[in-house]
Design a protein around this motif. Sequence first.
Motif, PDB file in Angstrom:
ATOM      1  N   LEU A  23       0.859  -1.178   0.000  1.00 29.78           N
ATOM      2  CA  LEU A  23       0.000   0.000   0.000  1.00 29.78           C
ATOM      3  C   LEU A  23       0.897   1.229   0.000  1.00 29.78           C
ATOM      4  O   LEU A  23       1.656   1.444   0.957  1.00 29.78           O
ATOM      5  CB  LEU A  23      -0.920   0.009   1.223  1.00 29.78           C
ATOM      6  N   GLY A  24       0.831   2.014  -1.041  1.00 25.29           N
ATOM      7  CA  GLY A  24       1.677   3.185  -1.128  1.00 25.29           C
ATOM      8  C   GLY A  24       3.157   2.822  -1.206  1.00 25.29           C
ATOM      9  O   GLY A  24       3.521   1.752  -1.688  1.00 25.29           O
ATOM     10  N   GLU A  25       4.006   3.707  -0.717  1.00 22.89           N
ATOM     11  CA  GLU A  25       5.442   3.513  -0.829  1.00 22.89           C
ATOM     12  C   GLU A  25       6.046   2.714   0.320  1.00 22.89           C
ATOM     13  O   GLU A  25       7.069   2.055   0.142  1.00 22.89           O
ATOM     14  CB  GLU A  25       6.150   4.871  -0.913  1.00 22.89           C
ATOM     15  N   ALA A  26       5.414   2.767   1.505  1.00 24.87           N
ATOM     16  CA  ALA A  26       6.047   2.141   2.669  1.00 24.87           C
ATOM     17  C   ALA A  26       5.096   1.292   3.501  1.00 24.87           C
ATOM     18  O   ALA A  26       5.543   0.571   4.398  1.00 24.87           O
ATOM     19  CB  ALA A  26       6.670   3.207   3.561  1.00 24.87           C
ATOM     20  N   ASP A  27       3.796   1.353   3.205  1.00 19.17           N
ATOM     21  CA  ASP A  27       2.824   0.653   4.036  1.00 19.17           C
ATOM     22  C   ASP A  27       2.462  -0.701   3.438  1.00 19.17           C
ATOM     23  O   ASP A  27       2.825  -1.037   2.310  1.00 19.17           O
ATOM     24  CB  ASP A  27       1.547   1.491   4.196  1.00 19.17           C
ATOM     25  N   ARG A  28       1.722  -1.460   4.224  1.00 19.77           N
ATOM     26  CA  ARG A  28       1.285  -2.780   3.779  1.00 19.77           C
ATOM     27  C   ARG A  28      -0.082  -3.077   4.381  1.00 19.77           C
ATOM     28  O   ARG A  28      -0.344  -2.749   5.538  1.00 19.77           O
ATOM     29  CB  ARG A  28       2.301  -3.844   4.218  1.00 19.77           C
ATOM     30  N   ILE A  29      -0.961  -3.677   3.587  1.00 19.63           N
ATOM     31  CA  ILE A  29      -2.223  -4.181   4.116  1.00 19.63           C
ATOM     32  C   ILE A  29      -2.011  -5.630   4.539  1.00 19.63           C
ATOM     33  O   ILE A  29      -1.453  -6.436   3.783  1.00 19.63           O
ATOM     34  CB  ILE A  29      -3.350  -4.081   3.073  1.00 19.63           C
ATOM     35  N   VAL A  30      -2.433  -5.945   5.739  1.00 16.50           N
ATOM     36  CA  VAL A  30      -2.240  -7.271   6.314  1.00 16.50           C
ATOM     37  C   VAL A  30      -3.618  -7.893   6.566  1.00 16.50           C
ATOM     38  O   VAL A  30      -4.477  -7.265   7.195  1.00 16.50           O
ATOM     39  CB  VAL A  30      -1.458  -7.198   7.643  1.00 16.50           C
ATOM     40  N   LYS A  45       1.657   0.545   8.971  1.00 18.50           N
ATOM     41  CA  LYS A  45       2.295   1.722   8.393  1.00 18.50           C
ATOM     42  C   LYS A  45       3.816   1.661   8.544  1.00 18.50           C
ATOM     43  O   LYS A  45       4.331   1.355   9.614  1.00 18.50           O
ATOM     44  CB  LYS A  45       1.740   2.986   9.053  1.00 18.50           C
ATOM     45  N   GLY A  46       4.479   1.932   7.436  1.00 17.48           N
ATOM     46  CA  GLY A  46       5.934   2.026   7.438  1.00 17.48           C
ATOM     47  C   GLY A  46       6.668   0.708   7.500  1.00 17.48           C
ATOM     48  O   GLY A  46       7.898   0.695   7.635  1.00 17.48           O
ATOM     49  N   VAL A  47       5.972  -0.447   7.387  1.00 19.39           N
ATOM     50  CA  VAL A  47       6.646  -1.735   7.601  1.00 19.39           C
ATOM     51  C   VAL A  47       7.587  -2.110   6.465  1.00 19.39           C
ATOM     52  O   VAL A  47       8.427  -2.995   6.630  1.00 19.39           O
ATOM     53  CB  VAL A  47       5.623  -2.880   7.809  1.00 19.39           C
ATOM     54  N   ARG A  48       7.474  -1.456   5.327  1.00 20.56           N
ATOM     55  CA  ARG A  48       8.360  -1.782   4.211  1.00 20.56           C
ATOM     56  C   ARG A  48       9.654  -0.984   4.250  1.00 20.56           C
ATOM     57  O   ARG A  48      10.515  -1.171   3.391  1.00 20.56           O
ATOM     58  CB  ARG A  48       7.621  -1.579   2.884  1.00 20.56           C
ATOM     59  N   ARG A  49       9.779  -0.107   5.219  1.00 13.10           N
ATOM     60  CA  ARG A  49      11.046   0.599   5.396  1.00 13.10           C
ATOM     61  C   ARG A  49      12.055  -0.336   6.073  1.00 13.10           C
ATOM     62  O   ARG A  49      11.691  -1.142   6.931  1.00 13.10           O
ATOM     63  CB  ARG A  49      10.860   1.855   6.240  1.00 13.10           C
ATOM     64  N   THR A  50      13.308  -0.206   5.741  1.00 17.39           N
ATOM     65  CA  THR A  50      14.335  -1.083   6.321  1.00 17.39           C
ATOM     66  C   THR A  50      14.467  -0.876   7.821  1.00 17.39           C
ATOM     67  O   THR A  50      14.913  -1.785   8.541  1.00 17.39           O
ATOM     68  CB  THR A  50      15.698  -0.817   5.651  1.00 17.39           C
ATOM     69  N   SER A  51      14.061   0.276   8.321  1.00 17.08           N
ATOM     70  CA  SER A  51      14.170   0.553   9.751  1.00 17.08           C
ATOM     71  C   SER A  51      13.008  -0.019  10.567  1.00 17.08           C
ATOM     72  O   SER A  51      13.046  -0.019  11.799  1.00 17.08           O
ATOM     73  CB  SER A  51      14.244   2.070   9.986  1.00 17.08           C
ATOM     74  N   SER A  52      11.982  -0.523   9.900  1.00 20.68           N
ATOM     75  CA  SER A  52      10.802  -1.013  10.613  1.00 20.68           C
ATOM     76  C   SER A  52      11.101  -2.307  11.362  1.00 20.68           C
ATOM     77  O   SER A  52      11.734  -3.226  10.839  1.00 20.68           O
ATOM     78  CB  SER A  52       9.653  -1.246   9.626  1.00 20.68           C
ATOM     79  N   LYS A  53      10.613  -2.364  12.592  1.00 23.06           N
ATOM     80  CA  LYS A  53      10.770  -3.570  13.404  1.00 23.06           C
ATOM     81  C   LYS A  53       9.618  -4.553  13.192  1.00 23.06           C
ATOM     82  O   LYS A  53       9.669  -5.681  13.670  1.00 23.06           O
ATOM     83  CB  LYS A  53      10.860  -3.192  14.881  1.00 23.06           C
ATOM     84  N   LEU A  54       8.572  -4.108  12.490  1.00 28.25           N
ATOM     85  CA  LEU A  54       7.398  -4.960  12.296  1.00 28.25           C
ATOM     86  C   LEU A  54       7.433  -5.750  10.998  1.00 28.25           C
ATOM     87  O   LEU A  54       6.672  -6.703  10.834  1.00 28.25           O
ATOM     88  CB  LEU A  54       6.126  -4.102  12.318  1.00 28.25           C
ATOM     89  N   GLY A  55       8.300  -5.345  10.064  1.00 24.05           N
ATOM     90  CA  GLY A  55       8.268  -5.949   8.739  1.00 24.05           C
ATOM     91  C   GLY A  55       8.379  -7.459   8.744  1.00 24.05           C
ATOM     92  O   GLY A  55       7.588  -8.161   8.111  1.00 24.05           O
ATOM     93  N   ALA A  56       9.372  -7.998   9.452  1.00 24.14           N
ATOM     94  CA  ALA A  56       9.578  -9.448   9.464  1.00 24.14           C
ATOM     95  C   ALA A  56       8.535 -10.174  10.293  1.00 24.14           C
ATOM     96  O   ALA A  56       8.318 -11.377  10.116  1.00 24.14           O
ATOM     97  CB  ALA A  56      10.973  -9.757   9.994  1.00 24.14           C
ATOM     98  N   THR A  57       7.892  -9.457  11.200  1.00 25.92           N
ATOM     99  CA  THR A  57       6.874 -10.084  12.057  1.00 25.92           C
ATOM    100  C   THR A  57       5.563 -10.279  11.316  1.00 25.92           C
ATOM    101  O   THR A  57       4.916 -11.316  11.464  1.00 25.92           O
ATOM    102  CB  THR A  57       6.641  -9.205  13.308  1.00 25.92           C
TER     103      THR A  57
END
Length: 250
Positions: A23-30, A45-57
């Motif tokens: 979703l957009g540049e950095a977000d994701r729909i889960v 929100k923001g999970v596709r940024r490399t700094s996000s702690k939620l992306g891998a979760t």
Amino acid sequence: MSPSLFAAKSYRTPALVLRTHKLGEADRIVVLLTPEHGQVRAVAKGVRRTSSKLGATLEPFMFVDVQLVRGRTLEVVTQAQLRAPYGQALAADYARYTSAHAMAETAERLTETDGESGAAQFRLLHGAVAALARGDTDPGLLLDSYLLRALATAGWAPSFTDCVRCGAPGPHTAVNIPLGGVVCHDCRPAGSQSPAPETVGLLAALLSGDWSRANGSPPGARREAAGIVAGYLQWHLERVVKSLKHVERA
């Protein structure tokens, strides 16, 4: 937003991640399946940024505790804590990974509008994904067992023992998908299939969870049973589960 209003709109729940998309540049729909709230669609929100702690979760097949804030159309993920990294084990094995995708797609379809069976569907999927991740059972058998039991939980329980028309006890040699299982000689309509007796026995074992019988089934019975299960699934969902075409059968 006041703290009391935030608390009223916020809730925490265990969940299985079924699917994600950008979703957009950095977000994701889960897309999540939860025991108390059924299927939940949320923005992370923001999970596709490399700094996000939620992306891998928040990846498919992860079992998480998630904090959500209610929104108008989509919830918003504010926190997520990993409980079981099923996705990591599944991603390492193609057969298990594709079977998990077919399970998740089916669960998503079955819980789109059915909130009443959400808790049961969650328990069923959680058990199936956990078994896939352990890797001690043939993934094709796990998938077909899950599909039959998920359909039964949704109200479409097949019968592979007694005739679905008259109730005559089996074993019977014909299967009719629109009718929902085996039919006796007198009730058999045109277009019924005539699978091998081992196939009918395997279907009954997969539905009941008789794993000693299922694990001892021959490859031919497994392939034939898989075709019947796929046909039964498509009949009731009224559309193809696309992930099934990627599942390899022995």
